[in-house]
Design an enzyme around this catalytic site. Structure first.
Site, PDB file in Angstrom:
ATOM      1  N   CYS A  87       5.812   0.318   7.954  1.00  0.00           N
ATOM      2  CA  CYS A  87       5.443   1.500   7.178  1.00  0.00           C
ATOM      3  C   CYS A  87       6.640   1.903   6.322  1.00  0.00           C
ATOM      4  O   CYS A  87       7.776   1.930   6.818  1.00  0.00           O
ATOM      5  CB  CYS A  87       5.063   2.651   8.108  1.00  0.00           C
ATOM      6  N   LEU A  88       6.389   2.210   5.062  1.00  0.00           N
ATOM      7  CA  LEU A  88       7.489   2.576   4.164  1.00  0.00           C
ATOM      8  C   LEU A  88       8.125   3.907   4.571  1.00  0.00           C
ATOM      9  O   LEU A  88       9.238   4.212   4.170  1.00  0.00           O
ATOM     10  CB  LEU A  88       6.993   2.633   2.717  1.00  0.00           C
ATOM     11  N   GLY A 117       0.858  -1.186   0.000  1.00  0.00           N
ATOM     12  CA  GLY A 117       0.000   0.000   0.000  1.00  0.00           C
ATOM     13  C   GLY A 117       0.884   1.222   0.000  1.00  0.00           C
ATOM     14  O   GLY A 117       2.080   1.139   0.319  1.00  0.00           O
ATOM     15  N   GLN A 176       2.860  10.219   1.521  1.00  0.00           N
ATOM     16  CA  GLN A 176       4.172   9.582   1.675  1.00  0.00           C
ATOM     17  C   GLN A 176       5.124   9.942   0.535  1.00  0.00           C
ATOM     18  O   GLN A 176       6.343   9.756   0.661  1.00  0.00           O
ATOM     19  CB  GLN A 176       4.015   8.050   1.726  1.00  0.00           C
ATOM     20  N   HIS A 230      -2.973   7.520   6.929  1.00  0.00           N
ATOM     21  CA  HIS A 230      -1.950   8.420   6.361  1.00  0.00           C
ATOM     22  C   HIS A 230      -2.601   9.693   5.825  1.00  0.00           C
ATOM     23  O   HIS A 230      -2.030  10.785   5.949  1.00  0.00           O
ATOM     24  CB  HIS A 230      -1.190   7.733   5.200  1.00  0.00           C
ATOM     25  N   HIS A 269      -4.697   1.439   7.371  1.00  0.00           N
ATOM     26  CA  HIS A 269      -3.361   2.031   7.541  1.00  0.00           C
ATOM     27  C   HIS A 269      -3.184   3.188   6.547  1.00  0.00           C
ATOM     28  O   HIS A 269      -2.677   4.256   6.911  1.00  0.00           O
ATOM     29  CB  HIS A 269      -2.295   0.947   7.293  1.00  0.00           C
ATOM     30  N   GLU A 270      -3.650   2.990   5.300  1.00  0.00           N
ATOM     31  CA  GLU A 270      -3.473   4.032   4.268  1.00  0.00           C
ATOM     32  C   GLU A 270      -4.388   5.225   4.511  1.00  0.00           C
ATOM     33  O   GLU A 270      -3.959   6.379   4.360  1.00  0.00           O
ATOM     34  CB  GLU A 270      -3.738   3.458   2.868  1.00  0.00           C
TER      35      GLU A 270
END
Ligand code: K2U
Ligand code: ZN
Length: 175
Positions: free
Chosen positions: A95-96, A46, A51, A141, A137-138
């Site tokens: 998380c990226l 994702g 981000q 963000h 999660h997205e």
């Protein structure tokens, strides 16, 4: 198709709420494609527009992890949870934007999400399993919320301190 740089925590742009999208312009359609390329390259399942430094309400996902099956890329503009199950799931999240840090996060096991797709059409679907964890999660963000915000303050501060140190070292190698 470009691979975009992913912002690393702490970064003020990761804590700001993203703006709703009124229409899918060519620029936003290109951003969605570049975000999918960036996600697959990471690799991740994702990615949210903040981000990559774009404060718009756009997320991409592909939680189909079985290499035998076709990938299932999804582009969601203005995603909103319209229903969430009482049943909860705990998943060890990463998380990226916070590389190499993982922690258990509890979320609704199933969610219904409404969104606008890349053609501008209104969609609604139900997600379970890893898809449910990922979409929550997205969407977090897009509201400036990171998975570490669910952790105890001491654990969150430890992770943030590690990331500040790592970013300082990264800057030194780049300088
Ligand atoms: O938003 C992101 O940073 C992308 C995350 C999404 C994600 C995190 C935790 C749980 C589900 C989704 C990245 O994909 S982290 C890499 C990853 C890969 C496989 C499974 C879990 C996390
Ligand atoms: Zn993340």
């Amino acid at each position: 198709m470009s691979i975009l740089p992913i912002l690393l925590h702490p970064d003020p742009r990761l804590k700001k709420p993203a703006e709703p999208v009124s229409e899918v312009t060519p620029d936003l359609a290109l951003l969605a494609r570049d975000m999918l390329s960036t996600m697959y390259d990471a690799p991740g399942i994702g990615l949210a527009a903040p981000q990559v430094g774009r404060l718009v309400r756009l997320i991409v996902m592909d939680c189909e992890k079985n290499p035998e099956l076709d990938p299932k890329p999804m582009v969601l503009f203005n995603p909103q949870v319209t229903w969430s199950s009482d049943e909860r799931n705990v998943y060890e999240e990463g998380c990226l934007s916070i590389p190499d840090q993982f922690a258990d996060v509890e979320r609704a096991a199933r969610v219904r999400v409404a969104w606008m797709d890349e053609t501008g059409a209104a969609r609604e679907d139900e997600f379970g399993g890893l898809w449910a964890t990922c979409v929550q999660h997205e969407i977090d963000h897009l509201d400036g919320k990171l998975f570490i915000d669910y952790l105890k303050p001491l654990r969150r501060q430890m992770i943030t301190r590690k990331m500040v140190k790592m970013k300082r070292e990264l800057e030194r190698t780049r300088a």
